[in-house]
Design a protein around this motif. Sequence first.
Motif, PDB file in Angstrom:
ATOM      1  N   MET A 120     -10.571 -59.465 -41.135  1.00 57.05           N
ATOM      2  CA  MET A 120     -10.892 -60.381 -41.492  1.00 57.05           C
ATOM      3  C   MET A 120      -9.545 -60.937 -42.458  1.00 57.05           C
ATOM      4  SD  MET A 120     -13.950 -61.003 -39.794  1.00 57.05           S
ATOM      5  CE  MET A 120     -12.656 -59.629 -39.010  1.00 57.05           C
ATOM      6  N   GLY A 121      -9.204 -60.320 -42.629  1.00 57.67           N
ATOM      7  CA  GLY A 121      -7.256 -60.992 -43.653  1.00 57.67           C
ATOM      8  C   GLY A 121      -6.360 -61.251 -43.034  1.00 57.67           C
ATOM      9  N   ILE A 122      -6.235 -61.234 -40.759  1.00 57.89           N
ATOM     10  CA  ILE A 122      -5.544 -60.761 -40.761  1.00 57.89           C
ATOM     11  C   ILE A 122      -4.938 -61.593 -40.712  1.00 57.89           C
ATOM     12  CG2 ILE A 122      -6.104 -60.835 -38.207  1.00 57.89           C
ATOM     13  CD1 ILE A 122      -4.292 -58.853 -37.159  1.00 57.89           C
ATOM     14  N   ASP A 123      -3.070 -62.221 -40.322  1.00 56.52           N
ATOM     15  CA  ASP A 123      -2.248 -63.475 -39.584  1.00 56.52           C
ATOM     16  C   ASP A 123      -3.136 -63.975 -38.666  1.00 56.52           C
ATOM     17  OD1 ASP A 123      -0.488 -65.240 -39.422  1.00 56.52           O
ATOM     18  OD2 ASP A 123       1.040 -64.554 -40.418  1.00 56.52           O
ATOM     19  N   PRO A 124      -3.599 -65.338 -38.835  1.00 56.91           N
ATOM     20  CA  PRO A 124      -3.803 -65.098 -37.309  1.00 56.91           C
ATOM     21  C   PRO A 124      -2.579 -65.909 -36.544  1.00 56.91           C
ATOM     22  CG  PRO A 124      -3.715 -66.811 -39.163  1.00 56.91           C
ATOM     23  CD  PRO A 124      -4.153 -66.596 -39.672  1.00 56.91           C
ATOM     24  N   HIS A 125      -2.011 -65.656 -36.556  1.00 54.72           N
ATOM     25  CA  HIS A 125      -0.431 -65.886 -36.056  1.00 54.72           C
ATOM     26  C   HIS A 125      -0.230 -65.316 -35.463  1.00 54.72           C
ATOM     27  CE1 HIS A 125       0.163 -69.537 -38.823  1.00 54.72           C
ATOM     28  NE2 HIS A 125       0.523 -70.367 -37.802  1.00 54.72           N
ATOM     29  N   LEU A 126       0.036 -63.889 -36.035  1.00 53.41           N
ATOM     30  CA  LEU A 126      -0.473 -62.443 -35.359  1.00 53.41           C
ATOM     31  C   LEU A 126      -1.007 -62.107 -34.040  1.00 53.41           C
ATOM     32  CD1 LEU A 126       1.031 -59.884 -35.447  1.00 53.41           C
ATOM     33  CD2 LEU A 126       0.161 -59.352 -37.008  1.00 53.41           C
ATOM     34  N   LEU A 127      -2.450 -62.660 -34.793  1.00 57.11           N
ATOM     35  CA  LEU A 127      -3.155 -62.338 -33.521  1.00 57.11           C
ATOM     36  C   LEU A 127      -2.551 -63.319 -32.387  1.00 57.11           C
ATOM     37  CD1 LEU A 127      -5.732 -61.639 -33.135  1.00 57.11           C
ATOM     38  CD2 LEU A 127      -7.460 -63.128 -34.111  1.00 57.11           C
ATOM     39  N   LEU A 128      -2.362 -64.263 -32.218  1.00 52.26           N
ATOM     40  CA  LEU A 128      -2.355 -65.337 -31.852  1.00 52.26           C
ATOM     41  C   LEU A 128      -1.615 -64.973 -30.542  1.00 52.26           C
ATOM     42  CD1 LEU A 128      -3.002 -68.090 -30.112  1.00 52.26           C
ATOM     43  CD2 LEU A 128      -1.742 -69.224 -31.630  1.00 52.26           C
ATOM     44  N   PHE A 129      -0.369 -64.998 -31.431  1.00 53.88           N
ATOM     45  CA  PHE A 129       1.100 -64.415 -30.061  1.00 53.88           C
ATOM     46  C   PHE A 129       0.898 -62.925 -30.199  1.00 53.88           C
ATOM     47  CE2 PHE A 129       2.956 -67.281 -33.570  1.00 53.88           C
ATOM     48  CZ  PHE A 129       2.860 -68.263 -32.736  1.00 53.88           C
ATOM     49  N   THR A 130       0.218 -62.685 -30.387  1.00 53.14           N
ATOM     50  CA  THR A 130      -0.382 -60.844 -29.491  1.00 53.14           C
ATOM     51  C   THR A 130      -1.141 -60.879 -27.855  1.00 53.14           C
ATOM     52  OG1 THR A 130      -1.613 -60.393 -31.885  1.00 53.14           O
ATOM     53  CG2 THR A 130       1.110 -60.117 -31.713  1.00 53.14           C
ATOM     54  N   MET A 131      -1.765 -61.057 -29.276  1.00 52.81           N
ATOM     55  CA  MET A 131      -3.944 -60.945 -27.861  1.00 52.81           C
ATOM     56  C   MET A 131      -3.671 -61.996 -26.615  1.00 52.81           C
ATOM     57  SD  MET A 131      -4.588 -58.623 -29.025  1.00 52.81           S
ATOM     58  CE  MET A 131      -5.889 -58.691 -28.100  1.00 52.81           C
ATOM     59  N   LEU A 132      -3.048 -63.388 -27.242  1.00 52.83           N
ATOM     60  CA  LEU A 132      -2.897 -64.292 -25.988  1.00 52.83           C
ATOM     61  C   LEU A 132      -2.243 -64.328 -24.926  1.00 52.83           C
ATOM     62  CD1 LEU A 132      -4.610 -67.017 -25.092  1.00 52.83           C
ATOM     63  CD2 LEU A 132      -2.779 -68.567 -26.630  1.00 52.83           C
ATOM     64  N   PRO A 133      -0.665 -64.194 -25.081  1.00 51.87           N
ATOM     65  CA  PRO A 133      -0.142 -63.426 -24.414  1.00 51.87           C
ATOM     66  C   PRO A 133      -0.514 -62.436 -23.535  1.00 51.87           C
ATOM     67  CG  PRO A 133       1.228 -63.812 -25.218  1.00 51.87           C
ATOM     68  CD  PRO A 133      -0.618 -63.909 -26.543  1.00 51.87           C
ATOM     69  N   ILE A 134      -1.046 -61.546 -23.940  1.00 45.95           N
ATOM     70  CA  ILE A 134      -1.950 -60.774 -23.013  1.00 45.95           C
ATOM     71  C   ILE A 134      -2.953 -60.999 -22.105  1.00 45.95           C
ATOM     72  CG2 ILE A 134      -2.649 -58.175 -23.030  1.00 45.95           C
ATOM     73  CD1 ILE A 134      -1.173 -57.546 -25.704  1.00 45.95           C
ATOM     74  N   LEU A 135      -3.691 -61.936 -22.607  1.00 42.65           N
ATOM     75  CA  LEU A 135      -4.749 -61.935 -22.027  1.00 42.65           C
ATOM     76  C   LEU A 135      -4.273 -62.765 -20.764  1.00 42.65           C
ATOM     77  CD1 LEU A 135      -7.488 -62.462 -25.453  1.00 42.65           C
ATOM     78  CD2 LEU A 135      -7.350 -60.408 -23.539  1.00 42.65           C
ATOM     79  N   LEU A 136      -3.642 -63.820 -21.014  1.00 42.01           N
ATOM     80  CA  LEU A 136      -3.452 -64.788 -20.308  1.00 42.01           C
ATOM     81  C   LEU A 136      -2.479 -64.690 -19.269  1.00 42.01           C
ATOM     82  CD1 LEU A 136      -1.649 -67.689 -22.637  1.00 42.01           C
ATOM     83  CD2 LEU A 136      -3.995 -67.309 -20.920  1.00 42.01           C
ATOM     84  N   THR A 137      -1.647 -62.949 -19.315  1.00 43.24           N
ATOM     85  CA  THR A 137      -0.978 -62.406 -18.296  1.00 43.24           C
ATOM     86  C   THR A 137      -2.205 -61.492 -17.228  1.00 43.24           C
ATOM     87  OG1 THR A 137       1.374 -62.153 -19.463  1.00 43.24           O
ATOM     88  CG2 THR A 137       0.684 -60.088 -18.218  1.00 43.24           C
ATOM     89  N   GLY A 138      -3.167 -60.705 -18.267  1.00 43.14           N
ATOM     90  CA  GLY A 138      -3.860 -59.988 -17.394  1.00 43.14           C
ATOM     91  C   GLY A 138      -4.503 -60.947 -16.259  1.00 43.14           C
ATOM     92  N   ASP A 139      -4.976 -62.101 -16.714  1.00 44.61           N
ATOM     93  CA  ASP A 139      -5.791 -62.922 -15.998  1.00 44.61           C
ATOM     94  C   ASP A 139      -4.681 -63.604 -14.970  1.00 44.61           C
ATOM     95  OD1 ASP A 139      -8.655 -62.736 -16.659  1.00 44.61           O
ATOM     96  OD2 ASP A 139      -7.668 -64.648 -18.407  1.00 44.61           O
ATOM     97  N   ALA A 140      -3.740 -63.972 -14.843  1.00 39.64           N
ATOM     98  CA  ALA A 140      -2.591 -64.851 -14.282  1.00 39.64           C
ATOM     99  C   ALA A 140      -2.447 -63.402 -12.776  1.00 39.64           C
ATOM    100  CB  ALA A 140      -1.479 -65.125 -14.627  1.00 39.64           C
ATOM    101  N   MET A 141      -2.565 -62.149 -13.159  1.00 35.64           N
ATOM    102  CA  MET A 141      -2.127 -60.932 -12.016  1.00 35.64           C
ATOM    103  C   MET A 141      -3.148 -61.200 -11.097  1.00 35.64           C
ATOM    104  SD  MET A 141       0.032 -58.590 -14.840  1.00 35.64           S
ATOM    105  CE  MET A 141      -0.005 -56.945 -13.439  1.00 35.64           C
ATOM    106  N   THR A 142      -3.889 -61.392 -12.096  1.00 40.37           N
ATOM    107  CA  THR A 142      -5.272 -61.014 -10.630  1.00 40.37           C
ATOM    108  C   THR A 142      -5.516 -62.864 -10.177  1.00 40.37           C
ATOM    109  OG1 THR A 142      -7.177 -61.707 -13.157  1.00 40.37           O
ATOM    110  CG2 THR A 142      -6.395 -59.436 -12.235  1.00 40.37           C
TER     111      THR A 142
END
Length: 243
Positions: A120-142
């Motif tokens: 819960m104390g993780i840096d929100p920028h780290l979560l944004l810049f690591t998880m969001l590109p992976i999710l968007l890439t996975g959706d764009a590939m399908t």
Amino acid sequence: KSGLLMLDWIPMEPLVIAAAQSNLDQGSLARELAASSTAASSSSGSSEEHAPHPHIALIFFFIAIIIGTIVLQISTHPKLHGVQHTVALFVLGVGYSVLHYALGLEEQLGPMWESYRMWMGIDPHLLLFTMLPILLTGDAMTIDTAVARRVASQCIYLAGPGVMFCSFASAFFLKFYLGWEFLLSLTVGSILSATDPVAVVSLLKQLGAAPSLTVQIAGESLLNDGTAIVLYTMAHDMLQGTT
């Protein structure tokens, strides 16, 4: 003999007193240094004893993977085939948070609570810049690119002006219904306007909806994050007075 006679004329009491004072000062200084080093070592030892180890964060991570696997396995049952994974995980997360904070289970959970607190104390920028590109890439590939080219203008319209309209509509609702400041309402509205229609797209595929409608909703979800982030950054900076 003349040197000894000269020493007889030198007053010895001040010299003895000065030497004694210097010895006392050196002794007190040594005791102070020893006490400070002992205090520092004890404080560092206590902090190392009470500080959680970094590998404790893996506890919550593995438990989340196990829960997700169980939900995925249960959803394969014929009677629960219509249950969406994201909805089930959201309900489980809300239920865990309500029970956790309502019952006060921090002390009973032990390392589990420390692992949860670290996530819960993780840096929100780290979560944004690591998880969001992976999710968007996975959706764009399908996505179906042939259909996406036909509905590209509609996706851009929904992800651009559509998200801005939803953000301002939510902001006006929060302002007049809850009495919040407009910039605060706009900040919250920009967060709520960028939806993720994973469950909706999955349901449309199961119902056999038109591919153009499915790609239109999926394509809009790929682009609305950029509009929402820009609008949120502007509203947040204006609210903080930095713009």
